[in-house]
Design a protein around this motif. Sequence first.
Motif, PDB file in Angstrom:
ATOM      1  N   ALA A   2     -26.034  11.361   5.133  1.00  0.00           N
ATOM      2  CA  ALA A   2     -26.601  12.649   4.733  1.00  0.00           C
ATOM      3  C   ALA A   2     -26.534  13.628   5.890  1.00  0.00           C
ATOM      4  N   ASN A   3     -26.285  14.879   5.558  1.00  0.00           N
ATOM      5  CA  ASN A   3     -26.261  15.946   6.545  1.00  0.00           C
ATOM      6  C   ASN A   3     -27.682  16.477   6.677  1.00  0.00           C
ATOM      7  N   LEU A   4     -28.444  15.931   7.617  1.00  0.00           N
ATOM      8  CA  LEU A   4     -29.847  16.294   7.765  1.00  0.00           C
ATOM      9  C   LEU A   4     -29.973  17.631   8.484  1.00  0.00           C
ATOM     10  N   ASN A   5     -30.812  18.476   7.968  1.00  0.00           N
ATOM     11  CA  ASN A   5     -31.063  19.778   8.569  1.00  0.00           C
ATOM     12  C   ASN A   5     -32.357  19.670   9.378  1.00  0.00           C
ATOM     13  N   PHE A   6     -32.206  19.558  10.686  1.00  0.00           N
ATOM     14  CA  PHE A   6     -33.364  19.347  11.539  1.00  0.00           C
ATOM     15  C   PHE A   6     -34.257  20.579  11.630  1.00  0.00           C
ATOM     16  N   ASP A   7     -33.715  21.753  11.328  1.00  0.00           N
ATOM     17  CA  ASP A   7     -34.552  22.954  11.294  1.00  0.00           C
ATOM     18  C   ASP A   7     -35.631  22.831  10.228  1.00  0.00           C
ATOM     19  N   GLU A   8     -35.290  22.196   9.100  1.00  0.00           N
ATOM     20  CA  GLU A   8     -36.276  22.006   8.042  1.00  0.00           C
ATOM     21  C   GLU A   8     -37.389  21.069   8.496  1.00  0.00           C
ATOM     22  N   PHE A   9     -37.027  20.034   9.244  1.00  0.00           N
ATOM     23  CA  PHE A   9     -38.057  19.131   9.754  1.00  0.00           C
ATOM     24  C   PHE A   9     -38.910  19.820  10.819  1.00  0.00           C
ATOM     25  N   THR A 110     -47.911  18.986   2.054  1.00  0.00           N
ATOM     26  CA  THR A 110     -47.314  18.337   0.886  1.00  0.00           C
ATOM     27  C   THR A 110     -46.186  19.182   0.317  1.00  0.00           C
ATOM     28  N   LYS A 111     -46.412  20.472   0.229  1.00  0.00           N
ATOM     29  CA  LYS A 111     -45.387  21.377  -0.296  1.00  0.00           C
ATOM     30  C   LYS A 111     -44.154  21.362   0.600  1.00  0.00           C
ATOM     31  N   ALA A 112     -44.368  21.476   1.911  1.00  0.00           N
ATOM     32  CA  ALA A 112     -43.244  21.488   2.847  1.00  0.00           C
ATOM     33  C   ALA A 112     -42.490  20.158   2.827  1.00  0.00           C
ATOM     34  N   ALA A 113     -43.216  19.054   2.758  1.00  0.00           N
ATOM     35  CA  ALA A 113     -42.567  17.744   2.717  1.00  0.00           C
ATOM     36  C   ALA A 113     -41.793  17.558   1.417  1.00  0.00           C
ATOM     37  N   THR A 114     -42.335  18.032   0.318  1.00  0.00           N
ATOM     38  CA  THR A 114     -41.643  17.928  -0.976  1.00  0.00           C
ATOM     39  C   THR A 114     -40.359  18.739  -0.961  1.00  0.00           C
ATOM     40  N   GLU A 115     -40.428  19.946  -0.414  1.00  0.00           N
ATOM     41  CA  GLU A 115     -39.236  20.790  -0.337  1.00  0.00           C
ATOM     42  C   GLU A 115     -38.168  20.154   0.549  1.00  0.00           C
ATOM     43  N   ALA A 116     -38.583  19.631   1.703  1.00  0.00           N
ATOM     44  CA  ALA A 116     -37.627  18.990   2.613  1.00  0.00           C
ATOM     45  C   ALA A 116     -37.014  17.746   1.972  1.00  0.00           C
ATOM     46  N   THR A 117     -37.823  16.953   1.291  1.00  0.00           N
ATOM     47  CA  THR A 117     -37.330  15.743   0.640  1.00  0.00           C
ATOM     48  C   THR A 117     -36.361  16.092  -0.481  1.00  0.00           C
ATOM     49  N   SER A 118     -36.695  17.106  -1.261  1.00  0.00           N
ATOM     50  CA  SER A 118     -35.807  17.538  -2.351  1.00  0.00           C
ATOM     51  C   SER A 118     -34.466  17.989  -1.807  1.00  0.00           C
ATOM     52  N   LYS A 119     -34.473  18.722  -0.714  1.00  0.00           N
ATOM     53  CA  LYS A 119     -33.234  19.197  -0.093  1.00  0.00           C
ATOM     54  C   LYS A 119     -32.396  18.016   0.386  1.00  0.00           C
ATOM     55  N   ILE A 120     -33.038  17.058   1.022  1.00  0.00           N
ATOM     56  CA  ILE A 120     -32.313  15.884   1.527  1.00  0.00           C
ATOM     57  C   ILE A 120     -31.721  15.084   0.374  1.00  0.00           C
TER      58      ILE A 120
END
Length: 141
Positions: A2-9, A110-120
């Motif tokens: 997976a191309n992880l986007n570290f900016d999102e993390f 929770t919202k931020a983690a859900t968005e990041a997980t969905s993107k991944i």
Amino acid sequence: MANLNFDEFRDLGKHQLDAFNTASNSTAKSLRAIAAEATDYSKASLDNGRAYFEKLLRVQKIDDVVQLQSEFYRNVYGDFFTRASRVGELCSNLAKEAFVSAQTASEQATKAATEATSKIVADIGEQTEKLAAKARDATKE
């Protein structure tokens, strides 16, 4: 892979840090208010005690001593319960603010983690499709 986007993390961590800072500032403000109330009460109590003893030294009759003591203790207890009530309200407000801050922080995280997980998951899905397409193309040749 997976191309992880570290900016999102990083943004996810930033949301959590911002929530923590907001909660800390709110808590510090409430604790300062409680400390100020306690300090004011202590100063007033010492001033009242000093004034009482000055009056007591000037009294010459036992009846006046009893009356002075009665007034002093009535005022002391009344002031104590008034101040204790204020501190209780401040503590209650502190607890409410802490709960709201924790709830808000939890919702944001929770919202931020859900968005990041969905993107991944979406990125992994895209890469899986690309790999499957390459595998199909390779088997055709």
